[in-house]
Design a protein around this motif. Sequence first.
Motif, PDB file in Angstrom:
ATOM      1  N   SER A 231       0.834  -1.196   0.000  1.00 13.47           N
ATOM      2  CA  SER A 231       0.000   0.000   0.000  1.00 13.47           C
ATOM      3  C   SER A 231       0.870   1.248   0.000  1.00 13.47           C
ATOM      4  N   ARG A 232       1.956   1.242   0.788  1.00 14.54           N
ATOM      5  CA  ARG A 232       2.879   2.382   0.807  1.00 14.54           C
ATOM      6  C   ARG A 232       3.511   2.583  -0.571  1.00 14.54           C
ATOM      7  N   SER A 233       3.684   1.499  -1.327  1.00 14.34           N
ATOM      8  CA  SER A 233       4.286   1.605  -2.659  1.00 14.34           C
ATOM      9  C   SER A 233       3.294   2.110  -3.708  1.00 14.34           C
ATOM     10  N   GLY A 234       2.003   2.144  -3.354  1.00 11.73           N
ATOM     11  CA  GLY A 234       0.986   2.558  -4.304  1.00 11.73           C
ATOM     12  C   GLY A 234       0.329   1.411  -5.034  1.00 11.73           C
ATOM     13  N   ALA A 235       0.755   0.179  -4.744  1.00 15.40           N
ATOM     14  CA  ALA A 235       0.188  -0.988  -5.418  1.00 15.40           C
ATOM     15  C   ALA A 235      -1.159  -1.360  -4.797  1.00 15.40           C
ATOM     16  N   ASP A 236      -1.883  -2.223  -5.506  1.00 14.15           N
ATOM     17  CA  ASP A 236      -3.217  -2.663  -5.077  1.00 14.15           C
ATOM     18  C   ASP A 236      -3.165  -4.159  -4.810  1.00 14.15           C
ATOM     19  N   LEU A 237      -3.234  -4.553  -3.525  1.00 13.03           N
ATOM     20  CA  LEU A 237      -3.258  -5.964  -3.143  1.00 13.03           C
ATOM     21  C   LEU A 237      -4.509  -6.224  -2.327  1.00 13.03           C
ATOM     22  N   LEU A 238      -5.523  -6.785  -2.967  1.00 16.09           N
ATOM     23  CA  LEU A 238      -6.760  -7.113  -2.269  1.00 16.09           C
ATOM     24  C   LEU A 238      -6.605  -8.441  -1.523  1.00 16.09           C
ATOM     25  N   PRO A 239      -7.332  -8.635  -0.424  1.00 16.94           N
ATOM     26  CA  PRO A 239      -7.210  -9.890   0.339  1.00 16.94           C
ATOM     27  C   PRO A 239      -7.464 -11.129  -0.501  1.00 16.94           C
ATOM     28  N   GLU A 240      -8.407 -11.058  -1.454  1.00 16.29           N
ATOM     29  CA  GLU A 240      -8.706 -12.237  -2.270  1.00 16.29           C
ATOM     30  C   GLU A 240      -7.590 -12.559  -3.267  1.00 16.29           C
ATOM     31  N   ARG A 241      -6.617 -11.676  -3.392  1.00 14.43           N
ATOM     32  CA  ARG A 241      -5.489 -11.944  -4.282  1.00 14.43           C
ATOM     33  C   ARG A 241      -4.243 -12.381  -3.515  1.00 14.43           C
ATOM     34  N   TYR A 242      -4.415 -12.692  -2.244  1.00 15.24           N
ATOM     35  CA  TYR A 242      -3.297 -13.111  -1.401  1.00 15.24           C
ATOM     36  C   TYR A 242      -3.656 -14.451  -0.776  1.00 15.24           C
ATOM     37  N   GLY A 243      -2.916 -15.508  -1.138  1.00 15.75           N
ATOM     38  CA  GLY A 243      -3.231 -16.800  -0.562  1.00 15.75           C
ATOM     39  C   GLY A 243      -2.363 -17.919  -1.108  1.00 15.75           C
ATOM     40  N   ALA A 244      -2.756 -19.129  -0.779  1.00 21.08           N
ATOM     41  CA  ALA A 244      -1.981 -20.303  -1.180  1.00 21.08           C
ATOM     42  C   ALA A 244      -2.134 -20.598  -2.669  1.00 21.08           C
ATOM     43  N   ALA A 245      -3.283 -20.219  -3.260  1.00 26.11           N
ATOM     44  CA  ALA A 245      -3.547 -20.534  -4.660  1.00 26.11           C
ATOM     45  C   ALA A 245      -4.146 -19.321  -5.352  1.00 26.11           C
TER      46      ALA A 245
END
Length: 250
Positions: A231-245
């Motif tokens: 987020s500090r870098s300006g990128a967009d990382l939603l929770p559904e895009r973070y995981g094992a698969a």
Amino acid sequence: MRSVVAALLAVGALTGCQAVRAATGGGQPGPLVVVLFDVSRSTADADVRARYLSTFETVLDHVAATHGTVVGDVIDDDPLAHSSFPISATFDACDPLTDNRLACDAADARTRAEAVAAARGILARDLGAAGTDIHDGLLLAQRVFDAYPEAGSRSLVLLSDMVERSARLNVARVDDATIAPTIDGFAADGLIPDLRGVEVYVVGAGVSQGGAGMPADRFLTIERFWQAYLSRSGADLLPERYGAALVRFP
């Protein structure tokens, strides 16, 4: 070594613009996807790396269908020094008025096969590195995005367990109280990349040797750290895009 990488990317900025224009046939610029492969010791499990390859092929098929460019490299203990960009594939659009469809399809098939072969080569590496310098990998990603200023949508795919153990950071020791000051320290030292407008996907988070997962509280703390950092870098990382698969792409 870092100056060599910077020089190569300066040249890439010129060729990258041409590649993106070629991919779209002069119309809207095609997407640019950067894929970084964590090849540290903690991700050496065959099932983990098979998941990485499958994810890469899913991403690659989307890039091919949308006439874009994919660039791939490693995340290890020193990604800035070890970068060589073994994956650099652009899928040109086929002009129905001037191009032969069979020739276009054959060219796409060759490009795809070369990219998959390069990914297999990355995943076959046994570097023996116990640590992973993910934040330097993100700085590397910024350099790639900077080299393609005319690209369309921008995505970053991190194939990693997201457990950084480097000289600067041991993310397993970070807790909620230290996330903000740790990131402030990175920012003060100029170690936060500029990833504005980039959509981030993380595949393999928390998964290591034998496919075992880490405790839920530790997993969530590490996720919160990287969400705050990105987020500090300006990128967009939603929770559904973070995981094992990978749930979906894009």
